[in-house]
Design a protein around this motif. Structure first.
Motif: not given
Length: 70
Positions: A46-62
């Motif tokens: 959902d564009d209003d609640r997150t974005d691609r960069e935030a998801l990539l950041g979560a993936l990188a943290a894992g």
């Protein structure tokens, strides 16, 4: 709603796929995630609640990073 398939490094086995799922679990705005053993991760968010960069950041943290070919 955005949907994208991203190639990532760090997926080598089914356990890696499970670890990736745990990494993304509960991420606000993530509507759908699916990964396969060749390192393709399909995400819908959902564009209003997150974005691609935030998801990539979560993936990188894992421990999963977008591959150069992705």
């Amino acid at each position: 709603m955005q949907t994208e398939t991203i190639s990532v490094t760090g997926i080598r086995c089914e356990r890696c796929v499970q670890r990736l799922a745990a990494t993304l679990q509960g991420h606000d705005g993530l509507e759908y995630a699916s990964a396969n053993l060749v390192g393709e991760v399909t995400l819908s968010w959902d564009d209003d609640r997150t974005d691609r960069e935030a998801l990539l950041g979560a993936l990188a943290a894992g421990g999963f990073r977008e591959s150069a070919s992705g």
